[in-house]
Scaffold this motif. Sequence first.
Motif, PDB file in Angstrom:
ATOM      1  N   UNK A 128       0.831  -1.214   0.000  1.00  0.00           N
ATOM      2  CA  UNK A 128       0.000   0.000   0.000  1.00  0.00           C
ATOM      3  C   UNK A 128       0.861   1.257   0.000  1.00  0.00           C
ATOM      4  N   UNK A 129       1.869   1.284   0.856  1.00  0.00           N
ATOM      5  CA  UNK A 129       2.741   2.459   0.928  1.00  0.00           C
ATOM      6  C   UNK A 129       3.469   2.686  -0.390  1.00  0.00           C
ATOM      7  N   UNK A 144       1.698  13.010  -9.309  1.00  0.00           N
ATOM      8  CA  UNK A 144       0.976  14.259  -9.106  1.00  0.00           C
ATOM      9  C   UNK A 144      -0.485  14.080  -8.724  1.00  0.00           C
ATOM     10  N   UNK A 145      -0.869  12.847  -8.441  1.00  0.00           N
ATOM     11  CA  UNK A 145      -2.255  12.578  -8.086  1.00  0.00           C
ATOM     12  C   UNK A 145      -2.440  12.665  -6.577  1.00  0.00           C
ATOM     13  N   UNK A 146      -3.573  13.218  -6.163  1.00  0.00           N
ATOM     14  CA  UNK A 146      -3.885  13.344  -4.744  1.00  0.00           C
ATOM     15  C   UNK A 146      -5.153  12.564  -4.455  1.00  0.00           C
ATOM     16  N   UNK A 147      -5.192  11.938  -3.311  1.00  0.00           N
ATOM     17  CA  UNK A 147      -6.245  10.985  -2.993  1.00  0.00           C
ATOM     18  C   UNK A 147      -6.449  10.944  -1.488  1.00  0.00           C
ATOM     19  N   UNK A 148      -7.521  10.303  -1.082  1.00  0.00           N
ATOM     20  CA  UNK A 148      -7.760  10.009   0.329  1.00  0.00           C
ATOM     21  C   UNK A 148      -7.344   8.566   0.573  1.00  0.00           C
ATOM     22  N   UNK A 149      -6.950   8.264   1.793  1.00  0.00           N
ATOM     23  CA  UNK A 149      -6.482   6.929   2.159  1.00  0.00           C
ATOM     24  C   UNK A 149      -7.489   6.274   3.101  1.00  0.00           C
ATOM     25  N   UNK A 185     -17.326  -0.633   3.581  1.00  0.00           N
ATOM     26  CA  UNK A 185     -16.275  -1.088   2.678  1.00  0.00           C
ATOM     27  C   UNK A 185     -15.311   0.070   2.526  1.00  0.00           C
ATOM     28  N   UNK A 186     -14.035  -0.185   2.710  1.00  0.00           N
ATOM     29  CA  UNK A 186     -13.032   0.870   2.705  1.00  0.00           C
ATOM     30  C   UNK A 186     -12.078   0.697   1.534  1.00  0.00           C
ATOM     31  N   UNK A 187     -11.971   1.741   0.716  1.00  0.00           N
ATOM     32  CA  UNK A 187     -11.033   1.723  -0.406  1.00  0.00           C
ATOM     33  C   UNK A 187      -9.651   2.118   0.094  1.00  0.00           C
ATOM     34  N   UNK A 188      -8.624   1.557  -0.512  1.00  0.00           N
ATOM     35  CA  UNK A 188      -7.252   1.909  -0.130  1.00  0.00           C
ATOM     36  C   UNK A 188      -6.898   3.308  -0.601  1.00  0.00           C
ATOM     37  N   UNK A 190     -13.844   7.396  -8.015  1.00  0.00           N
ATOM     38  CA  UNK A 190     -12.909   6.313  -8.315  1.00  0.00           C
ATOM     39  C   UNK A 190     -12.407   5.721  -6.998  1.00  0.00           C
ATOM     40  N   UNK A 191     -12.576   4.419  -6.849  1.00  0.00           N
ATOM     41  CA  UNK A 191     -12.110   3.703  -5.667  1.00  0.00           C
ATOM     42  C   UNK A 191     -11.080   2.666  -6.085  1.00  0.00           C
ATOM     43  N   UNK A 192      -9.938   2.662  -5.397  1.00  0.00           N
ATOM     44  CA  UNK A 192      -8.860   1.723  -5.704  1.00  0.00           C
ATOM     45  C   UNK A 192      -8.673   0.791  -4.510  1.00  0.00           C
ATOM     46  N   UNK A 193      -8.657  -0.499  -4.801  1.00  0.00           N
ATOM     47  CA  UNK A 193      -8.451  -1.514  -3.775  1.00  0.00           C
ATOM     48  C   UNK A 193      -7.181  -2.280  -4.114  1.00  0.00           C
ATOM     49  N   UNK A 194      -6.298  -2.425  -3.158  1.00  0.00           N
ATOM     50  CA  UNK A 194      -5.079  -3.218  -3.326  1.00  0.00           C
ATOM     51  C   UNK A 194      -5.300  -4.525  -2.579  1.00  0.00           C
TER      52      UNK A 194
END
Length: 145
Positions: free
Chosen positions: A27-28, A38-43, A53-56, A64-68
């Motif tokens: 994840x890190x 240059x992308x900013x996101x919430x963790x 349900x929690x997206x990474x 857009x939700x990203x799951x690792x």
Amino acid sequence: MSESSWASSIGVRKSMQANTGRDTKPELALRRAVHALGLRYYVNRRPIKAVRRTADLLFPKLKLAVFLDGCFWHGCPEHHTVAKTNAPFWAEKVATNRRRDADTNERLAAQGWTVIRIWEHEPVAEAAARIAETITAMRGTSSHR
């Protein structure tokens, strides 16, 4: 081990307790690579507050939700290994995780979200590029910002 423990041995129990739910090395690494683009996101955020349900990584403005996903925990078709000890328990655990992942994808899609699932074994640069390409396409521009 006490009879009430899910672990088959003290070593297994310690190993499983050492697994963290967030801020894992994969994840890190992914977060660093995405940030470097240059992308900013919430963790570790819920895309839909009412659904547990929690997206990474979460890009709420784009929906857009990203799951690792870990290869063992989510049943990677390439790298999942079958547990030798307490096999029925672990097989059901992985099957439950896979059903929940599919349900999460369906729930988010029904609310207009795009879901990206990344396996922990995927090369970080490729995974970050896939996220960036998806964002570019969603924005309809050639910029990653």
